[in-house]
Design a protein around this motif. Structure first.
Motif, PDB file in Angstrom:
ATOM      1  N   MET A   9      -9.920   3.829   1.762  1.00 33.14           N
ATOM      2  CA  MET A   9      -8.572   4.428   1.353  1.00 33.14           C
ATOM      3  C   MET A   9      -7.833   4.074   2.836  1.00 33.14           C
ATOM      4  O   MET A   9      -7.959   4.546   3.969  1.00 33.14           O
ATOM      5  CB  MET A   9      -8.739   5.860   1.187  1.00 33.14           C
ATOM      6  CG  MET A   9      -9.611   6.148   0.122  1.00 33.14           C
ATOM      7  SD  MET A   9      -9.337   4.940  -1.405  1.00 33.14           S
ATOM      8  CE  MET A   9     -11.111   5.152  -1.961  1.00 33.14           C
ATOM      9  N   PRO A  10      -6.495   3.597   2.689  1.00 29.23           N
ATOM     10  CA  PRO A  10      -5.574   3.305   3.803  1.00 29.23           C
ATOM     11  C   PRO A  10      -5.000   4.586   4.225  1.00 29.23           C
ATOM     12  O   PRO A  10      -4.810   5.371   3.719  1.00 29.23           O
ATOM     13  CB  PRO A  10      -4.471   1.903   3.485  1.00 29.23           C
ATOM     14  CG  PRO A  10      -4.696   2.378   1.884  1.00 29.23           C
ATOM     15  CD  PRO A  10      -5.973   3.143   1.517  1.00 29.23           C
ATOM     16  N   VAL A  11      -4.650   4.430   5.653  1.00 24.62           N
ATOM     17  CA  VAL A  11      -3.992   5.540   6.248  1.00 24.62           C
ATOM     18  C   VAL A  11      -2.805   4.897   7.293  1.00 24.62           C
ATOM     19  O   VAL A  11      -3.234   3.921   7.753  1.00 24.62           O
ATOM     20  CB  VAL A  11      -4.982   6.300   7.149  1.00 24.62           C
ATOM     21  CG1 VAL A  11      -4.351   7.498   7.817  1.00 24.62           C
ATOM     22  CG2 VAL A  11      -5.994   6.752   6.275  1.00 24.62           C
ATOM     23  N   ILE A  37       0.762   1.907  -8.804  1.00 29.87           N
ATOM     24  CA  ILE A  37      -0.602   1.546  -8.740  1.00 29.87           C
ATOM     25  C   ILE A  37      -1.358   1.140  -9.984  1.00 29.87           C
ATOM     26  O   ILE A  37      -1.168   1.633 -11.227  1.00 29.87           O
ATOM     27  CB  ILE A  37      -1.293   3.057  -8.539  1.00 29.87           C
ATOM     28  CG1 ILE A  37      -0.706   3.541  -7.057  1.00 29.87           C
ATOM     29  CG2 ILE A  37      -2.870   2.931  -7.958  1.00 29.87           C
ATOM     30  CD1 ILE A  37      -1.202   4.913  -6.760  1.00 29.87           C
ATOM     31  N   SER A  38      -2.142   0.032  -9.823  1.00 30.66           N
ATOM     32  CA  SER A  38      -2.741  -0.458 -11.003  1.00 30.66           C
ATOM     33  C   SER A  38      -4.381  -0.906 -10.856  1.00 30.66           C
ATOM     34  O   SER A  38      -4.871  -0.800  -9.571  1.00 30.66           O
ATOM     35  CB  SER A  38      -2.069  -1.931 -11.400  1.00 30.66           C
ATOM     36  OG  SER A  38      -0.782  -1.746 -11.412  1.00 30.66           O
ATOM     37  N   PRO A  93      -0.537  -0.917   2.868  1.00 31.02           N
ATOM     38  CA  PRO A  93      -1.863   0.117   2.896  1.00 31.02           C
ATOM     39  C   PRO A  93      -2.168   1.202   3.956  1.00 31.02           C
ATOM     40  O   PRO A  93      -1.529   0.687   4.909  1.00 31.02           O
ATOM     41  CB  PRO A  93      -3.027  -0.783   2.848  1.00 31.02           C
ATOM     42  CG  PRO A  93      -2.287  -2.183   2.576  1.00 31.02           C
ATOM     43  CD  PRO A  93      -1.113  -2.229   3.094  1.00 31.02           C
ATOM     44  N   ALA A  94      -2.197   2.240   3.595  1.00 36.80           N
ATOM     45  CA  ALA A  94      -2.398   3.243   4.628  1.00 36.80           C
ATOM     46  C   ALA A  94      -3.327   2.866   5.640  1.00 36.80           C
ATOM     47  O   ALA A  94      -4.896   3.166   5.144  1.00 36.80           O
ATOM     48  CB  ALA A  94      -2.642   4.704   4.044  1.00 36.80           C
ATOM     49  N   THR A 137      -6.203   1.299  -4.202  1.00 38.97           N
ATOM     50  CA  THR A 137      -5.609   0.502  -2.948  1.00 38.97           C
ATOM     51  C   THR A 137      -4.174   1.080  -3.071  1.00 38.97           C
ATOM     52  O   THR A 137      -3.467   0.115  -3.162  1.00 38.97           O
ATOM     53  CB  THR A 137      -5.840  -0.688  -2.799  1.00 38.97           C
ATOM     54  OG1 THR A 137      -5.418  -1.472  -4.074  1.00 38.97           O
ATOM     55  CG2 THR A 137      -7.462  -1.378  -2.448  1.00 38.97           C
ATOM     56  N   PRO A 138      -3.789   2.540  -3.181  1.00 33.69           N
ATOM     57  CA  PRO A 138      -2.677   2.865  -3.109  1.00 33.69           C
ATOM     58  C   PRO A 138      -1.654   2.267  -1.907  1.00 33.69           C
ATOM     59  O   PRO A 138      -2.145   2.480  -0.733  1.00 33.69           O
ATOM     60  CB  PRO A 138      -2.482   4.411  -3.290  1.00 33.69           C
ATOM     61  CG  PRO A 138      -3.673   4.639  -2.531  1.00 33.69           C
ATOM     62  CD  PRO A 138      -4.717   3.632  -2.887  1.00 33.69           C
ATOM     63  N   GLN A 139      -0.433   1.978  -1.985  1.00 32.58           N
ATOM     64  CA  GLN A 139       0.459   1.563  -0.993  1.00 32.58           C
ATOM     65  C   GLN A 139       1.526   2.648  -0.667  1.00 32.58           C
ATOM     66  O   GLN A 139       2.071   3.224  -1.289  1.00 32.58           O
ATOM     67  CB  GLN A 139       1.532   0.404  -1.599  1.00 32.58           C
ATOM     68  CG  GLN A 139       0.345  -0.766  -1.898  1.00 32.58           C
ATOM     69  CD  GLN A 139       0.117  -1.574  -0.729  1.00 32.58           C
ATOM     70  OE1 GLN A 139       0.431  -1.736   0.436  1.00 32.58           O
ATOM     71  NE2 GLN A 139      -1.486  -2.005  -0.979  1.00 32.58           N
ATOM     72  N   PHE A 140       1.665   2.801   0.695  1.00 33.86           N
ATOM     73  CA  PHE A 140       2.575   4.028   1.290  1.00 33.86           C
ATOM     74  C   PHE A 140       3.592   3.405   1.697  1.00 33.86           C
ATOM     75  O   PHE A 140       3.229   2.621   2.552  1.00 33.86           O
ATOM     76  CB  PHE A 140       1.682   5.220   1.777  1.00 33.86           C
ATOM     77  CG  PHE A 140       0.848   6.031   1.191  1.00 33.86           C
ATOM     78  CD1 PHE A 140      -0.554   5.472   0.950  1.00 33.86           C
ATOM     79  CD2 PHE A 140       1.356   7.195   0.563  1.00 33.86           C
ATOM     80  CE1 PHE A 140      -1.601   6.339   0.233  1.00 33.86           C
ATOM     81  CE2 PHE A 140       0.417   7.920  -0.135  1.00 33.86           C
ATOM     82  CZ  PHE A 140      -1.015   7.551  -0.430  1.00 33.86           C
TER      83      PHE A 140
END
Length: 612
Positions: A560-562, A366-367, A411-412, A318-321
């Motif tokens: 995956m976020p966008v 990212i963890s 989150p994307a 869950t990467p943060q952008f």
């Protein structure tokens, strides 16, 4: 008169007597065909031998063989239909021939078999045990060795089960290798090739085949690995009493019971469960993070490697952008790599990332939490926080520098939007004037150089005409131009079919052929034009919006976020978008074909590469 009546009565009684005798003669025949007969080929066998049971009946159907399963294993069942005619007498019947293997020694009974209303008679069979010397010889000819990697494992963790089958040089095995174990509520995967090896045990030569399996229990409790029975026909060449004939022998592997432990209480309940011996996170970019340009998309790739497990158990990242970045995910690529001690799971996540402003942009950490099955403790794999340096895009004057970092991250997500226009107006106030002045100077010089070359071509009309004629008569259309034409036709076909994925793919192919560049580089050149950049982003948004609408609720929790964005010129329908893409491509092609200059007589021109 009396004599006549007496003779008639005698003839009448004689006729009844003949009918009765005919029925009595036919009765044995009728009884023979009305019953289900059974017989064995032998009455005494050894415990390693098999017996042939034959059932015969003139009725159609299938007998019930289930009573045989108590004391025998049915190895084969063949059906044979017979027909014969003797002196005009026609008869037919069906034979069922069964190959039976006894499950124990002693006096056994072949039970009655039923076929509809018919029943066979029970039969007796004596099964003698093997001589101890012969038994020891057989056990030394074929045997199993098996082992497991642990007696206690955690749920969804990896367990290695190894099974080796040995058979001596004096035996020949007929049949296939034992199958993989069937285990309830567990995933079983084979990871070693079945390659025979020559080994020596107690000065005796054996052929050994090893099978290795990785087992992943799906729930806690007892996990049972059943015993494997390798029953095969073996040719005993030198044992007394067998005379080199084939006999059926069997070897049985050991059964195991494994204790499967639940998720430990010390593991964070908010994190997805991931047991492994080692977990590693890695990151890569298609371009250096200090050389990014506003509006030019790049690819960010995140990799997760989980040793001693499979790829399907690795949870989504869950990467943060930051809001200054817009990201589109590709479908995750899940796979496994076969290792010497099992599998290593791999999860690959790719994002198309585009910066919306210049300056420094911070990417958060990212963890991924996981459970170390060796040390039995919670661990965290991570990618450290780092900065990106984004430069201005000369083709997009509204994208101006802003060196202040943007701490807000999210989150994307397709549902969240970022307003480029407001951000561009804020950035325009802080743009460095020196940099703008340098860019304007360079553009003026390039424009002057372009005008010079156009004038030179006009003055060299005869040279242009000569080159054109050589091109037309000798070389024809080049393979590069033909490839570009084919790509354009594929793009038109995708547009007509309303296939957004195909439109994006064929548009990328056409750009690569048109600019004679790699696909990523061609897209960057295409996106330098404001209208082209908007069309390309709008196409990507529609593609990923369609993908997000098809996600299930369970998958949506980890998807995956966008980050989406409102374009200045929104395109409401796919038809409008497709039309604008084709018009933009044609416009680009026409603009790049201005070198088609008429000759001084206006009667010879270089033909267009392909019709638009």
């Amino acid at each position: 008169m009396t004599i006549y009546c007496t003779g008639s009565r005698q003839r009448y009684n004689l006729r009844w007597f003949h009918c009765l005798m005919f029925l009595l003669l036919c009765l044995p025949v009728l009884n023979t065909h009305a019953e289900l007969s059974a017989f064995l080929d032998r009455s005494t066998i050894l415990e390693t031998q098999t017996i042939e049971l034959t059932l015969r009946s003139d009725k159609q159907g299938e007998p019930d063989f289930s009573p045989l399963e108590k004391d025998f294993t049915i190895l084969g069942n063949r059906t044979n239909s017979q027909y014969q005619s003797i002196n005009g007498r026609v008869s037919s019947w069906i034979d069922w021939q069964l190959t039976l293997e006894p499950k124990k020694t002693g006096e056994l009974t072949i039970p009655a078999i039923s076929l509809g209303a018919e029943h066979s008679e029970p039969l007796s069979l004596r099964v003698d045990p093997l001589d101890q010397q012969v038994r020891a010889a057989i056990q030394s000819l074929i045997f199993f060795e098996s082992e497991i990697s642990a007696d206690n494992i955690y749920v969804q963790a990896q367990l290695i089960y190894s099974r080796k089958l040995y058979y001596a040089r004096g035996a020949q095995i007929y049949g296939e290798s034992p199958p993989a174990p069937e285990i309830a509520h567990a995933v079983v995967k084979s990871f070693s090739p079945l390659t025979p090896q020559a080994v020596t045990i107690n000065n005796r030569q054996y052929t050994m085949t090893e099978q290795k399996y990785a087992i992943y229990p799906e729930r806690s409790g007892n996990l049972v690995i059943p015993a494997t029975n390798a029953s095969s026909y073996v040719r005993l060449r030198s044992q007394p009493g067998f005379a080199g004939g084939r006999t059926r022998i069997s070897a049985t592997s050991e059964a195991y019971t494994i204790n499967v432990k639940p998720i430990p209480a010390t593991y964070p309940s908010s994190q997805p469960w991931l047991p492994a011996t080692q977990v590693t996170l890695a990151e890569s970019w298609s371009a250096h993070t200090d050389q990014l340009v506003v509006g030019i998309p790049v690819t960010r790739i995140l990799m997760v490697y989980a040793s001693a497990n499979i790829g399907s158990i690795i949870p989504p990242l869950t990467p943060q952008f930051p809001k200054a970045l817009r990201a589109y995910p590709d479908p995750a690529d899940i796979s496994e790599r076969t290792m010497a001690n099992g599998f290593s799971g791999i999860r690959k996540e790719s994002y198309a990332v585009s910066a919306q402003r210049s300056g420094h942009i911070n990417l958060p950490k990212i963890s991924l939490t996981w459970w170390d099955t060796v040390t039995e403790e919670v661990k965290v794999a991570s990618i450290d926080e780092h900065n990106m340096q984004v430069a201005l895009n000369p083709a997009a004057p509204n994208d101006l520098a802003d060196n202040s970092p943007i701490p807000e991250t999210q989150p994307a997500s397709p549902e969240q939007e970022f307003n480029i226009k407001d951000n561009a107006e804020h950035q325009e106030q802080n743009a460095p004037q020196g940099l703008l002045s340098s860019i304007q100077t360079v553009m003026i010089l390039l424009l002057a150089l372009l005008i010079f070359f156009i004038a030179l071509l006009i003055k060299r009309t005869s040279l242009v005409y000569t080159i054109r004629r050589i091109y037309q008569r000798c070389f024809g259309v080049s393979t590069e131009i033909q490839h570009e034409r084919n790509c354009f036709e594929d793009l038109e076909s995708a547009v007509q079919n309303n296939d957004l994925h195909a439109i994006k793919s064929t548009l990328t192919d056409w750009l690569a052929a048109h600019y004679q560049l790699a696909p990523n580089a061609a897209i960057q050149v295409f996106c330098r034009h404001k209208e082209s950049q908007q069309l390309f982003y709008q196409l990507s948004e529609k593609i990923y919006a369609a993908q997000d609408s098809n996600l299930t609720s369970a998958a949506a929790q980890h998807s995956m976020p966008v980050v989406a964005q409102n374009l200045e010129k929104p395109i409401d329908t796919n038809a409008s978008l497709r039309k604008q893409i084709i018009e933009q491509v044609k416009s680009m092609r026409i603009q790049n074909s201005k070198h088609l200059i008429k000759t001084r007589h206006n009667d010879h021109t270089l033909p267009d590469l392909y019709p638009l």
